[in-house]
Motif scaffolding. Structure first.
Motif, PDB file in Angstrom:
ATOM      1  N   ARG A 170       0.244   3.026  -2.342  1.00 53.31           N
ATOM      2  CA  ARG A 170       0.225   1.800  -1.852  1.00 53.31           C
ATOM      3  C   ARG A 170      -0.510   1.801  -0.429  1.00 53.31           C
ATOM      4  O   ARG A 170      -0.660   0.702   0.066  1.00 53.31           O
ATOM      5  N   SER A 171      -0.651   2.879   0.115  1.00 50.84           N
ATOM      6  CA  SER A 171      -1.185   3.022   1.221  1.00 50.84           C
ATOM      7  C   SER A 171      -2.900   2.933   1.211  1.00 50.84           C
ATOM      8  O   SER A 171      -3.432   3.631   0.355  1.00 50.84           O
ATOM      9  N   ALA A 172      -3.569   2.250   2.132  1.00 48.12           N
ATOM     10  CA  ALA A 172      -5.013   2.161   2.148  1.00 48.12           C
ATOM     11  C   ALA A 172      -5.807   3.647   2.544  1.00 48.12           C
ATOM     12  O   ALA A 172      -6.830   3.954   2.246  1.00 48.12           O
ATOM     13  N   SER A 173      -4.829   4.497   3.005  1.00 50.14           N
ATOM     14  CA  SER A 173      -5.359   6.062   3.564  1.00 50.14           C
ATOM     15  C   SER A 173      -5.603   7.121   2.227  1.00 50.14           C
ATOM     16  O   SER A 173      -5.891   7.961   2.537  1.00 50.14           O
ATOM     17  N   TYR A 174      -5.016   6.526   1.315  1.00 53.03           N
ATOM     18  CA  TYR A 174      -5.085   7.506  -0.087  1.00 53.03           C
ATOM     19  C   TYR A 174      -5.851   6.714  -1.239  1.00 53.03           C
ATOM     20  O   TYR A 174      -5.760   5.469  -1.299  1.00 53.03           O
ATOM     21  N   HIS A 234      13.252  20.635   0.885  1.00 52.91           N
ATOM     22  CA  HIS A 234      12.058  19.569   1.308  1.00 52.91           C
ATOM     23  C   HIS A 234      12.434  18.916   2.362  1.00 52.91           C
ATOM     24  O   HIS A 234      13.534  18.489   2.498  1.00 52.91           O
ATOM     25  N   ILE A 235      11.490  19.024   3.481  1.00 55.45           N
ATOM     26  CA  ILE A 235      11.782  18.048   4.643  1.00 55.45           C
ATOM     27  C   ILE A 235      10.697  16.879   4.454  1.00 55.45           C
ATOM     28  O   ILE A 235       9.349  17.287   4.222  1.00 55.45           O
ATOM     29  N   PHE A 236      11.078  15.581   4.565  1.00 58.63           N
ATOM     30  CA  PHE A 236      10.474  14.311   4.322  1.00 58.63           C
ATOM     31  C   PHE A 236      10.179  13.705   5.625  1.00 58.63           C
ATOM     32  O   PHE A 236      10.939  13.689   6.517  1.00 58.63           O
ATOM     33  N   PHE A 237       8.863  13.204   5.656  1.00 58.13           N
ATOM     34  CA  PHE A 237       8.209  12.234   6.887  1.00 58.13           C
ATOM     35  C   PHE A 237       7.796  11.213   6.687  1.00 58.13           C
ATOM     36  O   PHE A 237       7.276  10.872   5.540  1.00 58.13           O
ATOM     37  N   ALA A 238       7.635  10.231   7.303  1.00 54.74           N
ATOM     38  CA  ALA A 238       6.727   9.016   7.387  1.00 54.74           C
ATOM     39  C   ALA A 238       5.810   8.847   8.524  1.00 54.74           C
ATOM     40  O   ALA A 238       6.150   9.472   9.474  1.00 54.74           O
ATOM     41  N   ARG A 239       5.102   8.183   8.405  1.00 52.54           N
ATOM     42  CA  ARG A 239       3.930   7.893   9.515  1.00 52.54           C
ATOM     43  C   ARG A 239       4.984   7.149  10.610  1.00 52.54           C
ATOM     44  O   ARG A 239       5.641   6.346  10.363  1.00 52.54           O
TER      45      ARG A 239
END
Length: 143
Positions: A32-36, A132-137
């Motif tokens: 959903r991101s334009a970065s990928y 797992h450790i999860f992150f967001a921008r």
């Protein structure tokens, strides 16, 4: 769904179902991101041809994409299928399907707890599920 199932299987088959769903959300959020790349397979196999630069380790380590363990593969396919509605908004989907996952609905990155990647410092830590450790921008910030 095969690409998403394979990623869930290889990246999180030993994790709790919530951890597998969170891994799937990372992939869908990237789509959903334009970065990928704009497809699930594009995200999963991004940089697979570049050792140590692939986005998901199983894609550049030479393992067979399709697994041999039937039970974890079946569960990975079920998790991938359950994430279909997430293509529009994982945050909303996480809240409606499983309240425990709500904090992970915006995740775009994760790593195993036993590594310390430099990129993690630039992101907002959302929490941990299993190993797992999860992150967001961070809002408005580049990765």
């Amino acid at each position: 769904m095969t690409c998403l199932s394979a990623a869930v299987y290889h990246e999180a088959r030993g994790e709790p179902v919530d951890g597998q769903k969170a891994v799937a959300m990372v992939i869908v959020n990237r789509v959903r991101s334009a970065s990928y790349p704009s497809t699930i397979c594009g995200v999963v196999f991004q940089n697979a041809h570049r050792p140590y630069r692939c986005q998901f380790s199983f894609t550049c380590t030479g393992v067979a994409v399709l697994p041999k363990e039937e039970k974890p593969w079946r569960r990975a396919r079920e998790v991938a299928a359950s994430m279909q509605n997430c293509l529009s908004d994982c945050t909303r989907e996480a809240a409606s399907v499983d309240g425990d996952l709500q904090a992970f609905g915006a995740a775009t990155h994760y790593h195993a707890s036993y590594v310390r990647p430099r990129w993690a410092r630039r992101l907002q830590k959302l929490g941990r599920i299993g190993r797992h450790i999860f992150f967001a921008r961070k809002t408005g910030g580049p990765v």
